[in-house]
Design an enzyme around this catalytic site. Structure first.
Site, PDB file in Angstrom:
ATOM      1  N   HIS A 180     -36.588  63.953  72.046  1.00 19.89           N
ATOM      2  CA  HIS A 180     -35.544  64.176  73.048  1.00 19.89           C
ATOM      3  C   HIS A 180     -35.452  65.637  73.437  1.00 19.89           C
ATOM      4  O   HIS A 180     -35.261  66.514  72.591  1.00 19.89           O
ATOM      5  CB  HIS A 180     -34.178  63.726  72.524  1.00 19.89           C
ATOM      6  CG  HIS A 180     -33.135  63.655  73.592  1.00 19.89           C
ATOM      7  ND1 HIS A 180     -32.968  62.547  74.395  1.00 19.89           N
ATOM      8  CD2 HIS A 180     -32.208  64.556  74.004  1.00 19.89           C
ATOM      9  CE1 HIS A 180     -31.979  62.773  75.249  1.00 19.89           C
ATOM     10  NE2 HIS A 180     -31.505  63.993  75.036  1.00 19.89           N
ATOM     11  N   ASP A 234     -33.188  67.668  70.657  1.00 16.51           N
ATOM     12  CA  ASP A 234     -32.030  67.770  71.556  1.00 16.51           C
ATOM     13  C   ASP A 234     -31.895  69.161  72.161  1.00 16.51           C
ATOM     14  O   ASP A 234     -30.807  69.574  72.582  1.00 16.51           O
ATOM     15  CB  ASP A 234     -30.733  67.384  70.830  1.00 16.51           C
ATOM     16  CG  ASP A 234     -29.625  66.934  71.794  1.00 16.51           C
ATOM     17  OD1 ASP A 234     -29.917  66.752  72.984  1.00 16.51           O
ATOM     18  OD2 ASP A 234     -28.480  66.767  71.352  1.00 16.51           O
ATOM     19  N   HIS A 286     -32.369  60.895  69.056  1.00 15.08           N
ATOM     20  CA  HIS A 286     -31.832  62.197  68.631  1.00 15.08           C
ATOM     21  C   HIS A 286     -30.510  61.982  67.902  1.00 15.08           C
ATOM     22  O   HIS A 286     -29.437  62.223  68.412  1.00 15.08           O
ATOM     23  CB  HIS A 286     -31.691  63.173  69.802  1.00 15.08           C
ATOM     24  CG  HIS A 286     -30.858  62.702  70.954  1.00 15.08           C
ATOM     25  ND1 HIS A 286     -31.049  61.520  71.600  1.00 15.08           N
ATOM     26  CD2 HIS A 286     -29.798  63.296  71.594  1.00 15.08           C
ATOM     27  CE1 HIS A 286     -30.171  61.383  72.580  1.00 15.08           C
ATOM     28  NE2 HIS A 286     -29.393  62.445  72.593  1.00 15.08           N
ATOM     29  N   ASP A 339     -33.780  67.960  76.957  1.00 16.46           N
ATOM     30  CA  ASP A 339     -33.038  67.898  78.212  1.00 16.46           C
ATOM     31  C   ASP A 339     -33.385  69.024  79.175  1.00 16.46           C
ATOM     32  O   ASP A 339     -32.552  69.430  79.993  1.00 16.46           O
ATOM     33  CB  ASP A 339     -31.532  67.933  77.922  1.00 16.46           C
ATOM     34  CG  ASP A 339     -30.984  66.571  77.518  1.00 16.46           C
ATOM     35  OD1 ASP A 339     -31.025  65.652  78.347  1.00 16.46           O
ATOM     36  OD2 ASP A 339     -30.536  66.440  76.369  1.00 16.46           O
ATOM     37  N   GLU A 366     -31.556  58.532  79.649  1.00 12.12           N
ATOM     38  CA  GLU A 366     -30.484  58.662  78.655  1.00 12.12           C
ATOM     39  C   GLU A 366     -29.185  58.121  79.239  1.00 12.12           C
ATOM     40  O   GLU A 366     -28.443  58.820  79.904  1.00 12.12           O
ATOM     41  CB  GLU A 366     -30.312  60.120  78.232  1.00 12.12           C
ATOM     42  CG  GLU A 366     -29.317  60.275  77.090  1.00 12.12           C
ATOM     43  CD  GLU A 366     -29.157  61.713  76.639  1.00 12.12           C
ATOM     44  OE1 GLU A 366     -28.597  61.912  75.548  1.00 12.12           O
ATOM     45  OE2 GLU A 366     -29.580  62.630  77.368  1.00 12.12           O
ATOM     46  N   HIS A 397     -24.559  56.484  77.047  1.00 15.04           N
ATOM     47  CA  HIS A 397     -24.378  57.907  76.759  1.00 15.04           C
ATOM     48  C   HIS A 397     -22.943  58.042  76.256  1.00 15.04           C
ATOM     49  O   HIS A 397     -22.586  57.363  75.295  1.00 15.04           O
ATOM     50  CB  HIS A 397     -24.688  58.789  77.972  1.00 15.04           C
ATOM     51  CG  HIS A 397     -24.757  60.241  77.602  1.00 15.04           C
ATOM     52  ND1 HIS A 397     -23.796  61.145  77.970  1.00 15.04           N
ATOM     53  CD2 HIS A 397     -25.646  60.928  76.843  1.00 15.04           C
ATOM     54  CE1 HIS A 397     -24.089  62.343  77.460  1.00 15.04           C
ATOM     55  NE2 HIS A 397     -25.200  62.241  76.777  1.00 15.04           N
ATOM     56  N   HIS A 425     -26.349  57.443  70.740  1.00 16.67           N
ATOM     57  CA  HIS A 425     -25.135  57.359  71.555  1.00 16.67           C
ATOM     58  C   HIS A 425     -24.493  55.971  71.531  1.00 16.67           C
ATOM     59  O   HIS A 425     -23.372  55.817  72.012  1.00 16.67           O
ATOM     60  CB  HIS A 425     -25.367  57.762  73.018  1.00 16.67           C
ATOM     61  CG  HIS A 425     -25.528  59.233  73.219  1.00 16.67           C
ATOM     62  ND1 HIS A 425     -24.480  60.112  73.124  1.00 16.67           N
ATOM     63  CD2 HIS A 425     -26.625  59.982  73.514  1.00 16.67           C
ATOM     64  CE1 HIS A 425     -24.916  61.347  73.361  1.00 16.67           C
ATOM     65  NE2 HIS A 425     -26.209  61.297  73.582  1.00 16.67           N
TER      66      HIS A 425
END
Length: 447
Positions: free
Chosen positions: A55, A337, A268, A57, A154, A181, A247
């Site tokens: 993961h 993450d 993650h 971002d 995600e 999420h 999540h």
């Protein structure tokens, strides 16, 4: 040449001070030699087994900082992120799951469009730089000599409760979907209390009943619920898309672990027993995950590893040790993450620091075989099994199930069905489904 200076110092000490100083220098030399040996062992292992990170971002930061305008930046060196190409290479990252994430505030509005834009920037990023390569299969991940780019969505809000949208995302190269999420969807429950749209008492709505301890899974018993969590899971199994439970609430995750024919991932997340955060995985789920043969890809965010702002490499390693004890070393990966969170442990500040974590685990007597699994082998096994289940389900047609209008109704959603008086059974009356007045007058005149 490596030991020339220490040996010279040893000889000088022997001549000037005698055995006492020499003994001290021997101890220092042995400690230095051992540290150098572990460091070299770490780098050799990571060259052979480059990391697959679950993961990252960076794509979100490209939107926030640069409005997705790749022409204005050089991805080799970025100053506002934890990630760039040079640091990925330094961290021995061999493949990266890039998150196509859009805010929960886009749910029931323009989440699909925004997600498409994030997929677009990931694909352009990975085609514009010769060090990167878009990959969509486990074989391609194994064989690429570049940094492999996998696309992951995600948040289930990105598919807008639409299985056709899910299939189209797969066709665009998406190979993983996190079911939630920080917001619920009409068919799955989040672990978060931040943004609970579509509030649920349990995760399975009418599709499967749960008392949070005992699950009785069953097919829809009501025409009002023709597509829910089980249908999404079944369609992801059929497509060959990895199910990501990071999540998700405990009840949603437990249900999926019992439903899915393919292994799942927590892309993650860390261990609840070490840091009791709702984003981490409790021991009972770790045991179910072991049976499912899925993996937890340990999150490095300080709040999730230390339940606070201060953490170090040893704290992160404690999560690895605990998951290994409960679910085995084959159930572990790494999902940093980076660029999705702010505040990482000392010594793990960005993606270039991964060797420090592997070195810590080697010093805790993890074997090279176990760490080869953590770095990439465990993820590849899961990915291959997901593809194997897909192949077994080749004869299954695409699901045409739909979630009820009652569940997804919102002012931004169009209903294109023509509800004539004789077709009232198709669904309940909805203002957006009504025929315009001229057409109604036309039909009245003709009839």
């Amino acid at each position: 040449m490596l030991f020339l200076n220490p040996l010279q110092s040893l000889w000088t000490a022997w001549q000037s001070q005698g055995c006492a100083v020499t003994s001290l220098l021997v101890i220092v030399l042995l400690a230095w030699s051992s540290s150098t040996s572990v460091e070299q062992k770490t780098l050799d292992l990571m060259r052979r087994e480059p990391l697959i990170d679950g993961h990252n971002d960076l794509a979100l930061q490209l939107r926030i900082n640069y409005n997705n305008r790749l022409s204005t930046i050089d991805l080799h060196n970025l100053s506002k992120t934890h990630t760039d190409i040079e640091r990925l290479k330094a961290g021995h990252v061999g493949a990266q799951m890039w998150s196509a994430y859009v805010l929960c505030s886009s749910q029931d509005k323009d989440a699909v469009r925004l997600t498409l834009e994030q997929i677009d920037v990931i694909k352009r990023m990975c085609s514009n730089y010769e060090e990167l390569e878009l990959v969509t299969s486990s074989t391609a991940v194994r064989e690429t000599k570049k940094i492999g780019c996998l696309i992951a969505i995600e948040g289930g809000h990105s598919i807008d409760s639409s299985l056709p949208a899910l299939r189209m995302f797969y066709d665009l190269g998406v190979r993983s979907l996190a079911l939630t999420h920080t917001c619920n969807t009409p068919w799955a429950e989040t672990s978060s209390t931040i943004h609970r749209v579509h509030q649920r008492d349990i995760s399975l709505t009418e599709f499967g009943k749960s008392d949070h301890m005992t699950l009785t899974l069953q097919y829809c018993q009501s025409s009002h619920f023709t597509s829910c969590l089980q249908e999404v899971v079944k369609e992801m199994n059929r497509l060959g898309m990895m199910i990501d439970l990071s999540h998700s609430s405990v009840s949603t995750a437990r249900a999926v672990l019992l439903i899915s024919r393919a292994p799942v991932i927590f892309s993650h997340s860390s261990a609840s027993a070490v840091c009791n955060s709702p984003r981490n995985v409790p021991d009972d789920l770790l045991q179910l995950l072991k049976e499912n043969r899925g993996i937890v890809m340990v999150n490095l965010y300080s709040q999730f590893v230390a339940c606070g702002n201060k953490a170090n490499i040893a704290t992160v390693a404690d999560h690895f040790d605990h998951i290994k004890k409960i679910a085995g070393p084959e159930s572990i990966g790494i999902g940093g993450d980076y660029d999705g969170a702010r505040g990482f442990p000392e010594g793990l500040e960005d993606v270039s620091k991964y060797p420090a974590l592997i070195q810590e685990l080697l010093q805790r007597d993890w074997t090279e075989q176990e760490l080869a699994g953590v770095l990439r082998g465990n993820f590849l096994r899961v990915f291959e099994q997901v593809e194997r289940v897909r192949d077994e389900l080749q004869a299954e047609p695409a699901s045409e199930k739909e979630i009820s209008l009652k569940e997804v109704d919102n002012p931004c959603r169009s209903n294109l069905r023509t509800l004539l008086p004789s077709s009232g059974s198709l669904g309940r009356h909805h203002p957006s489904a009504s025929l315009p007045l001229p057409f109604l007058l036309f039909f009245l005149i003709v009839l």
